[in-house]
Write a protein that holds these residues in place. Structure first.
Motif, mmCIF file in Angstrom:
data_model
loop_
_atom_site.group_PDB
_atom_site.id
_atom_site.type_symbol
_atom_site.label_atom_id
_atom_site.label_comp_id
_atom_site.label_asym_id
_atom_site.label_seq_id
_atom_site.Cartn_x
_atom_site.Cartn_y
_atom_site.Cartn_z
ATOM 1 N N LYS A 59 42.934 33.140 29.680
ATOM 2 C CA LYS A 59 42.000 32.266 28.951
ATOM 3 C C LYS A 59 40.578 32.262 29.477
ATOM 4 O O LYS A 59 39.682 31.770 28.808
ATOM 5 N N LEU A 60 40.370 32.769 30.693
ATOM 6 C CA LEU A 60 39.015 32.736 31.253
ATOM 7 C C LEU A 60 38.456 34.138 31.366
ATOM 8 O O LEU A 60 39.166 35.067 31.756
ATOM 9 N N SER A 61 37.180 34.263 31.055
ATOM 10 C CA SER A 61 36.630 35.619 31.120
ATOM 11 C C SER A 61 35.839 35.845 32.415
ATOM 12 O O SER A 61 35.354 36.922 32.668
ATOM 13 N N LEU A 62 35.720 34.806 33.256
ATOM 14 C CA LEU A 62 34.969 35.021 34.504
ATOM 15 C C LEU A 62 35.929 35.321 35.664
ATOM 16 O O LEU A 62 37.138 35.122 35.529
ATOM 17 N N PRO A 63 35.390 35.821 36.805
ATOM 18 C CA PRO A 63 36.276 36.202 37.904
ATOM 19 C C PRO A 63 37.083 35.018 38.444
ATOM 20 O O PRO A 63 36.536 33.933 38.644
ATOM 21 N N ILE A 64 38.377 35.254 38.634
ATOM 22 C CA ILE A 64 39.246 34.208 39.192
ATOM 23 C C ILE A 64 39.786 34.716 40.519
ATOM 24 O O ILE A 64 40.377 35.801 40.583
ATOM 25 N N ASN A 65 39.559 33.945 41.576
ATOM 26 C CA ASN A 65 40.097 34.320 42.881
ATOM 27 C C ASN A 65 41.380 33.552 43.136
ATOM 28 O O ASN A 65 41.426 32.338 42.932
ATOM 29 N N VAL A 66 42.370 34.282 43.576
ATOM 30 C CA VAL A 66 43.630 33.636 43.946
ATOM 31 C C VAL A 66 44.042 34.207 45.289
ATOM 32 O O VAL A 66 44.076 35.434 45.456
ATOM 33 N N PRO A 67 44.355 33.354 46.276
ATOM 34 C CA PRO A 67 44.784 33.918 47.559
ATOM 35 C C PRO A 67 46.140 34.604 47.415
ATOM 36 O O PRO A 67 46.882 34.312 46.475
ATOM 37 N N ASP A 68 46.443 35.485 48.349
ATOM 38 C CA ASP A 68 47.786 36.053 48.420
ATOM 39 C C ASP A 68 48.785 34.883 48.439
ATOM 40 O O ASP A 68 48.478 33.814 48.968
ATOM 41 N N LEU A 69 49.971 35.104 47.859
ATOM 42 C CA LEU A 69 50.957 34.015 47.772
ATOM 43 C C LEU A 69 51.193 33.336 49.120
ATOM 44 O O LEU A 69 51.323 32.118 49.206
ATOM 45 N N LYS A 70 51.216 34.136 50.202
ATOM 46 C CA LYS A 70 51.498 33.569 51.528
ATOM 47 C C LYS A 70 50.345 32.704 52.033
ATOM 48 O O LYS A 70 50.504 31.919 52.952
ATOM 49 N N LEU A 71 49.167 32.870 51.418
ATOM 50 C CA LEU A 71 48.015 32.059 51.834
ATOM 51 C C LEU A 71 47.766 30.886 50.888
ATOM 52 O O LEU A 71 46.809 30.140 51.046
ATOM 53 N N CYS A 72 48.632 30.744 49.856
ATOM 54 C CA CYS A 72 48.502 29.592 48.947
ATOM 55 C C CYS A 72 49.124 28.361 49.587
ATOM 56 O O CYS A 72 48.538 27.279 49.584
ATOM 57 N N THR A 73 50.338 28.520 50.115
ATOM 58 C CA THR A 73 50.964 27.379 50.785
ATOM 59 C C THR A 73 50.366 27.250 52.189
ATOM 60 O O THR A 73 49.601 28.113 52.628
ATOM 61 N N ASP A 74 50.716 26.170 52.878
ATOM 62 C CA ASP A 74 50.037 25.845 54.142
ATOM 63 C C ASP A 74 50.155 26.966 55.183
ATOM 64 O O ASP A 74 51.230 27.520 55.382
ATOM 65 N N ASN A 75 49.037 27.260 55.838
ATOM 66 C CA ASN A 75 49.002 28.340 56.834
ATOM 67 C C ASN A 75 47.813 28.123 57.765
ATOM 68 O O ASN A 75 46.905 27.341 57.449
ATOM 69 N N GLY A 76 47.812 28.837 58.883
ATOM 70 C CA GLY A 76 46.723 28.674 59.851
ATOM 71 C C GLY A 76 45.483 29.476 59.476
ATOM 72 O O GLY A 76 44.364 29.143 59.888
ATOM 73 N N ALA A 77 45.668 30.543 58.683
ATOM 74 C CA ALA A 77 44.539 31.429 58.369
ATOM 75 C C ALA A 77 43.465 30.710 57.553
ATOM 76 O O ALA A 77 42.267 30.919 57.755
#
Ligand code: KG4
Ligand code: ZN
Length: 352
Positions: free
Chosen positions: A304-322
């Motif tokens: 639905k969106l034509s502009l750039p969408i950033n999504v972290p790697d799945l492992k960086l979506c849930t809680d992490n130290g990185a």
């Protein structure tokens, strides 16, 4: 600058080394999720007890994986809130002690902002990570969806932001977790609902979309609507206990309920994102928090969106130290949140 990030706000214990807020050298996460599964949600005492046991080995792992000695680390960043008090204490006291004994600057980080900054990690030496091709551009719209938060935030630049809207009651991840519990699906609810929903018909049941302020959310009404729907499908009255409902529903009914719930919950978010994009014309949209791992959300945003969408790697979506190490790197660059290791305290109710 190499930052060691430490995250312990809920049931995960994360430690990682990130260079200049953008390049991930290591990420180590220990989770007590399986210990909570039998209770259908996080038990704070169990989480903190496990964190106390694993935090030093997790930090050791992160340093080892990054091939760093203490002299290679320039600062320590730690989550001070929002989160469970007992869990935050483990991370903060560990970070304070290490900052004193290793003589490093200490940076106090906001967990929710950390989720946003997971999107600024654009490279890694680690295998099995899918990194965004480019860093998000300002002004950017952050769509923050986790177990504790649901908000839309417009960033003009680093640390210059405005909250457009937030949930007035439950967070979206909490709604996923509670609906999963109702349907007898395992904790955490997000991944189990989305897996189960694959077998169901998302259009079978029409569930309500809350009419909140332009950019605010509400997910508690949807959760109650799912409860009433499940009672109706099971042929029982509204006072029938929710924990006994799943036994009375067929697999097909449960799959249709899961799919219909997920459809409405995600569509509610996407509708508001489209409105905000139209009104504020950001250059990029970033997804942040555990619910950003949701496949339907990622697909609908891309469709639905034509502009750039950033999504972290799945492992960086849930809680992490990185994500905390990345945020710490940017905070250091902008001289934000430098803390006294002798007095830094936790802020369980910290907001953005
Ligand atoms: O960001 P996070 O790890 O912790 C908080 O800061 O709250 O988010 C955890 C939440 C949980 O509610 C979990 O059910 C949800 O993220 N979640 C998902 C998915 N994976 C995790 N929700 C929807 N779809 C998923 N695939
Ligand atoms: Zn989180």
């Amino acid at each position: 600058m190499r930052i060691l990030g430490i995250e312990s706000s809920c049931d995960e214990t994360g430690a990682a080394v990130v260079e200049d807020g953008t390049y991930m050298l290591s990420s180590s996460v220990a989770s007590s999720m399986s210990l909570h599964a039998q209770y259908g949600g996080v038990v704070p005492e169990i989480a903190a007890r496990m964190q106390l046991e694993v935090i030093i080995p997790t930090i050791d792992n992160a340093l080892k994986q990054a091939a760093c000695q203490w002299q290679d680390i320039d600062a320590i960043a730690v989550t001070v809130g929002a989160g469970l008090g007992s869990s935050l204490l483990i991370g903060v006291m560990t970070a304070r002690t290490l900052a004193i004994t290793q003589n490093k600057p200490l940076i106090a980080c906001n967990h929710v902002l950390g989720h946003v900054y997971a999107n600024f990690i654009s490279g890694t030496s680690l295998p099995d990570y899918l990194m965004p091709k480019q860093a998000p551009e300002f002004p950017l719209l952050a769509v923050i969806l986790s177990g504790g938060h649901s908000q839309l935030v417009l960033f003009e630049d680093h640390f210059n932001y405005r909250i457009l809207g937030r949930t007035q009651d439950d967070a979206i991840g909490e709604a996923f977790d509670k609906v999963a519990k109702l349907l007898g699906l395992p904790y955490p609810g997000g991944p189990s609902i989305s897996a189960f929903a694959l077998k169901g018909d998302a259009l079978r049941f029409k569930l309500p979309k809350a009419k909140m302020g332009k950019y605010d959310f509400s997910f508690s009404g949807l959760k109650t609507a799912v409860l009433r729907l499940a009672q109706d499908q099971a042929g029982v009255s509204y006072d029938f206990p929710s924990f006994q409902l799943s036994e009375r529903l067929s697999e097909a009914q449960k799959a249709d309920i899961a799919a219909s719930f997920q459809h409405v919950a995600i569509e509610t978010v996407v509708d508001k994102v489209l409105l905000a994009v139209e009104q504020y014309s950001p250059k990029s949209v970033v997804l942040a928090g555990g619910v950003a791992a949701n496949t339907l959300l990622r697909q609908s945003m891309h469709q639905k969106l034509s502009l750039p969408i950033n999504v972290p790697d799945l492992k960086l979506c849930t809680d992490n130290g990185a994500m905390i190490a990345a945020l710490g790197g940017w905070q250091l660059r902008y001289q934000k949140g430098l803390a006294d290791p002798y007095s830094l305290t936790i802020s369980p109710n910290l907001s953005m």
